[in-house]
Design a protein around this motif. Structure first.
Motif, PDB file in Angstrom:
ATOM      1  N   VAL A  11       0.826  -1.199   0.000  1.00  0.00           N
ATOM      2  CA  VAL A  11       0.000   0.000   0.000  1.00  0.00           C
ATOM      3  C   VAL A  11       0.863   1.253   0.000  1.00  0.00           C
ATOM      4  O   VAL A  11       1.939   1.293   0.608  1.00  0.00           O
ATOM      5  N   VAL A  12       0.370   2.251  -0.704  1.00  0.00           N
ATOM      6  CA  VAL A  12       0.929   3.598  -0.638  1.00  0.00           C
ATOM      7  C   VAL A  12      -0.186   4.475  -0.076  1.00  0.00           C
ATOM      8  O   VAL A  12      -1.286   4.520  -0.638  1.00  0.00           O
ATOM      9  N   ILE A  13       0.064   5.116   1.050  1.00  0.00           N
ATOM     10  CA  ILE A  13      -0.938   5.995   1.648  1.00  0.00           C
ATOM     11  C   ILE A  13      -0.408   7.420   1.672  1.00  0.00           C
ATOM     12  O   ILE A  13       0.776   7.661   1.881  1.00  0.00           O
ATOM     13  N   ASP A  14      -1.294   8.355   1.445  1.00  0.00           N
ATOM     14  CA  ASP A  14      -0.915   9.759   1.466  1.00  0.00           C
ATOM     15  C   ASP A  14      -0.619  10.198   2.903  1.00  0.00           C
ATOM     16  O   ASP A  14      -1.191   9.655   3.863  1.00  0.00           O
ATOM     17  N   GLU A  15       0.262  11.149   3.059  1.00  0.00           N
ATOM     18  CA  GLU A  15       0.580  11.657   4.397  1.00  0.00           C
ATOM     19  C   GLU A  15      -0.667  12.191   5.091  1.00  0.00           C
ATOM     20  O   GLU A  15      -0.766  12.162   6.328  1.00  0.00           O
ATOM     21  N   ALA A  16      -1.655  12.636   4.316  1.00  0.00           N
ATOM     22  CA  ALA A  16      -2.901  13.140   4.897  1.00  0.00           C
ATOM     23  C   ALA A  16      -3.605  12.080   5.727  1.00  0.00           C
ATOM     24  O   ALA A  16      -4.291  12.391   6.712  1.00  0.00           O
ATOM     25  N   VAL A  17      -3.444  10.806   5.351  1.00  0.00           N
ATOM     26  CA  VAL A  17      -4.050   9.708   6.102  1.00  0.00           C
ATOM     27  C   VAL A  17      -3.518   9.687   7.530  1.00  0.00           C
ATOM     28  O   VAL A  17      -4.253   9.405   8.485  1.00  0.00           O
ATOM     29  N   LEU A  18      -2.235   9.979   7.705  1.00  0.00           N
ATOM     30  CA  LEU A  18      -1.620   9.965   9.031  1.00  0.00           C
ATOM     31  C   LEU A  18      -2.038  11.177   9.862  1.00  0.00           C
ATOM     32  O   LEU A  18      -2.074  11.106  11.096  1.00  0.00           O
ATOM     33  N   ALA A  19      -2.366  12.268   9.199  1.00  0.00           N
ATOM     34  CA  ALA A  19      -2.689  13.504   9.906  1.00  0.00           C
ATOM     35  C   ALA A  19      -4.159  13.586  10.315  1.00  0.00           C
ATOM     36  O   ALA A  19      -4.490  14.285  11.281  1.00  0.00           O
ATOM     37  N   ARG A  20      -5.019  12.865   9.626  1.00  0.00           N
ATOM     38  CA  ARG A  20      -6.449  12.942   9.913  1.00  0.00           C
ATOM     39  C   ARG A  20      -6.775  12.129  11.161  1.00  0.00           C
ATOM     40  O   ARG A  20      -6.635  10.911  11.167  1.00  0.00           O
ATOM     41  N   ARG A  21      -7.250  12.772  12.199  1.00  0.00           N
ATOM     42  CA  ARG A  21      -7.460  12.110  13.491  1.00  0.00           C
ATOM     43  C   ARG A  21      -8.828  11.420  13.527  1.00  0.00           C
ATOM     44  O   ARG A  21      -9.762  11.861  14.210  1.00  0.00           O
ATOM     45  N   VAL A  22      -8.931  10.339  12.836  1.00  0.00           N
ATOM     46  CA  VAL A  22     -10.164   9.572  12.792  1.00  0.00           C
ATOM     47  C   VAL A  22     -10.427   8.942  14.156  1.00  0.00           C
ATOM     48  O   VAL A  22      -9.567   8.248  14.702  1.00  0.00           O
ATOM     49  N   GLY A  23     -11.608   9.206  14.729  1.00  0.00           N
ATOM     50  CA  GLY A  23     -11.971   8.618  16.004  1.00  0.00           C
ATOM     51  C   GLY A  23     -11.352   9.289  17.216  1.00  0.00           C
ATOM     52  O   GLY A  23     -11.559   8.834  18.347  1.00  0.00           O
ATOM     53  N   GLY A  24     -10.560  10.326  17.012  1.00  0.00           N
ATOM     54  CA  GLY A  24      -9.911  11.007  18.127  1.00  0.00           C
ATOM     55  C   GLY A  24      -8.477  10.555  18.317  1.00  0.00           C
ATOM     56  O   GLY A  24      -8.019   9.588  17.703  1.00  0.00           O
ATOM     57  N   PRO A  25      -7.726  11.255  19.194  1.00  0.00           N
ATOM     58  CA  PRO A  25      -6.293  10.977  19.362  1.00  0.00           C
ATOM     59  C   PRO A  25      -5.964   9.545  19.759  1.00  0.00           C
ATOM     60  O   PRO A  25      -5.032   8.947  19.213  1.00  0.00           O
ATOM     61  N   GLU A  26      -6.709   8.967  20.700  1.00  0.00           N
ATOM     62  CA  GLU A  26      -6.379   7.611  21.164  1.00  0.00           C
ATOM     63  C   GLU A  26      -6.582   6.578  20.069  1.00  0.00           C
ATOM     64  O   GLU A  26      -5.741   5.690  19.871  1.00  0.00           O
ATOM     65  N   VAL A  27      -7.726   6.674  19.379  1.00  0.00           N
ATOM     66  CA  VAL A  27      -8.012   5.729  18.286  1.00  0.00           C
ATOM     67  C   VAL A  27      -6.978   5.871  17.191  1.00  0.00           C
ATOM     68  O   VAL A  27      -6.464   4.873  16.666  1.00  0.00           O
ATOM     69  N   MET A  28      -6.609   7.103  16.884  1.00  0.00           N
ATOM     70  CA  MET A  28      -5.648   7.332  15.805  1.00  0.00           C
ATOM     71  C   MET A  28      -4.252   6.868  16.197  1.00  0.00           C
ATOM     72  O   MET A  28      -3.524   6.295  15.368  1.00  0.00           O
ATOM     73  N   ARG A  29      -3.879   7.065  17.451  1.00  0.00           N
ATOM     74  CA  ARG A  29      -2.562   6.610  17.893  1.00  0.00           C
ATOM     75  C   ARG A  29      -2.455   5.084  17.797  1.00  0.00           C
ATOM     76  O   ARG A  29      -1.448   4.543  17.323  1.00  0.00           O
ATOM     77  N   GLU A  30      -3.500   4.399  18.234  1.00  0.00           N
ATOM     78  CA  GLU A  30      -3.486   2.940  18.144  1.00  0.00           C
ATOM     79  C   GLU A  30      -3.460   2.489  16.687  1.00  0.00           C
ATOM     80  O   GLU A  30      -2.811   1.501  16.343  1.00  0.00           O
ATOM     81  N   GLN A  31      -4.142   3.235  15.816  1.00  0.00           N
ATOM     82  CA  GLN A  31      -4.124   2.883  14.400  1.00  0.00           C
ATOM     83  C   GLN A  31      -2.727   3.045  13.806  1.00  0.00           C
ATOM     84  O   GLN A  31      -2.268   2.202  13.024  1.00  0.00           O
ATOM     85  N   LEU A  32      -2.039   4.091  14.188  1.00  0.00           N
ATOM     86  CA  LEU A  32      -0.670   4.290  13.693  1.00  0.00           C
ATOM     87  C   LEU A  32       0.259   3.191  14.215  1.00  0.00           C
ATOM     88  O   LEU A  32       1.117   2.692  13.480  1.00  0.00           O
ATOM     89  N   HIS A  33       0.072   2.795  15.464  1.00  0.00           N
ATOM     90  CA  HIS A  33       0.865   1.688  16.001  1.00  0.00           C
ATOM     91  C   HIS A  33       0.561   0.381  15.265  1.00  0.00           C
ATOM     92  O   HIS A  33       1.458  -0.444  15.046  1.00  0.00           O
ATOM     93  N   GLN A  34      -0.703   0.218  14.875  1.00  0.00           N
ATOM     94  CA  GLN A  34      -1.080  -0.959  14.087  1.00  0.00           C
ATOM     95  C   GLN A  34      -0.353  -0.983  12.751  1.00  0.00           C
ATOM     96  O   GLN A  34       0.123  -2.037  12.305  1.00  0.00           O
ATOM     97  N   LEU A  35      -0.240   0.168  12.108  1.00  0.00           N
ATOM     98  CA  LEU A  35       0.500   0.241  10.847  1.00  0.00           C
ATOM     99  C   LEU A  35       1.958  -0.175  11.058  1.00  0.00           C
ATOM    100  O   LEU A  35       2.530  -0.892  10.235  1.00  0.00           O
ATOM    101  N   LEU A  36       2.538   0.264  12.154  1.00  0.00           N
ATOM    102  CA  LEU A  36       3.930  -0.091  12.440  1.00  0.00           C
ATOM    103  C   LEU A  36       4.072  -1.591  12.673  1.00  0.00           C
ATOM    104  O   LEU A  36       5.020  -2.218  12.190  1.00  0.00           O
ATOM    105  N   ARG A  37       3.127  -2.167  13.408  1.00  0.00           N
ATOM    106  CA  ARG A  37       3.190  -3.611  13.681  1.00  0.00           C
ATOM    107  C   ARG A  37       3.042  -4.418  12.397  1.00  0.00           C
ATOM    108  O   ARG A  37       3.830  -5.335  12.122  1.00  0.00           O
ATOM    109  N   LEU A  38       2.037  -4.076  11.611  1.00  0.00           N
ATOM    110  CA  LEU A  38       1.774  -4.848  10.391  1.00  0.00           C
ATOM    111  C   LEU A  38       2.870  -4.642   9.353  1.00  0.00           C
ATOM    112  O   LEU A  38       3.182  -5.543   8.579  1.00  0.00           O
TER     113      LEU A  38
END
Length: 286
Positions: free
Chosen positions: A172-199
């Protein structure tokens, strides 16, 4: 775990081979109907070749007689038709899916590699459950909670295959905007970013970020997915997801264009290593 065998892919293969058989014999639709003793009409044959309808066993036997198909190939095509009439693993949850998405699920279920570009959202295959719920609630304004749960379950089944089957590769190629958009709020987004790192540490998953500094690029008009299959007879397919439906493109020129587009995106995006660094930095900001 979902069965990898896909009725969608079987139906696609069947219609392609029926069209090839007719072309090989140089027959028009009307000539096929005439040779069948008018067992069916031209529009029915056309629908069999377009994939809008799976041939009934009796009609398929007539077609194979007209095309002088031998025993081995006949058995193969009859089996394809039988398999194409089966229901995919997603069938019990079909009412919660947007129109046409079952086609995508059928293709993805048997693909050996998927390449994706996403400009607004983390791809579904990489989403956490809470991120998924936040996305669905934001996009699907009329869905009830039960339908939201069904869509979440569909994504979880798809994700299990991604993690369990190392022969299935996701790039996958994702735009940097995907990382900046706080979907679900800070906690949900932080866990999502950690998920990207794990996967992203899995050998069959490649994640690249297209930075804002890359400027204009070939896919500024929208997201897309390219699916590649293990059987060489199954050509690549491009899938475009829209607000209320989806579109599968099979024309070789269309597929080639999107393949070139993805190549350009991957070439100007950050490397997987530098992408992980940027994802980590965005997570630290939260």
């Amino acid at each position: 775990m979902a069965d990898r065998s896909s009725p969608t892919v079987r139906a696609r293969r069947l219609r392609q081979q029926l069209r090839q058989l007719r072309d090989r014999h140089g027959l028009t639709l009307e000539q096929v109907v005439a040779r069948s003793g008018k067992a069916f009409n031209a529009s029915t044959v056309a629908r069999y070749e377009s994939g809008d309808r799976i041939p009934r066993p009796a009609d398929l036997r007539v077609l194979l007689d007209i095309y002088q198909v031998g025993d081995e190939q006949r058995e193969h095509l009859m089996t394809l038709a039988k398999d194409a009439r089966q229901r995919g693993w997603w069938w019990p949850m079909r009412m919660a899916l947007k129109s046409g998405f079952g086609v995508y699920l059928g293709l993805e279920s048997e693909a050996e590699a998927v390449r994706k570009y996403h400009s607004q959202l983390v791809p579904g295959l990489l989403q956490t459950e809470e991120y998924t719920r936040a996305v669905i609630r934001a996009i699907e304004l009329t869905l009830g909670e039960e339908q939201v749960d069904e869509r979440v379950r569909v994504r979880q089944v798809r994700q299990r295959r991604l993690v369990d089957e190392k022969r299935f590769h996701l790039w996958v190629v994702i735009d940097e905007a995907v990382l900046a958009r706080r979907v679900g709020g800070p906690e949900v987004m932080r866990e999502q970013l950690h998920q990207l790192l794990r996967l992203g540490r899995h050998s069959n998953i490649t994640i690249q970020v297209l930075p804002f500094t890359a400027g204009a690029h070939a896919s500024m008009e929208g997201d897309f997915s390219i699916m590649q299959f293990p059987d060489p007879d199954d050509a690549d397919v491009v899938y475009l997801e829209q607000a209320t439906s989806g579109l599968a493109l099979e024309d070789p020129d269309d597929v080639r264009r999107y393949t070139l587009m993805f190549g350009q995106l991957a070439g100007i995006a950050l490397s997987p290593e530098r992408s992980a660094e940027l994802i980590q930095a965005k997570a630290d900001e939260l």
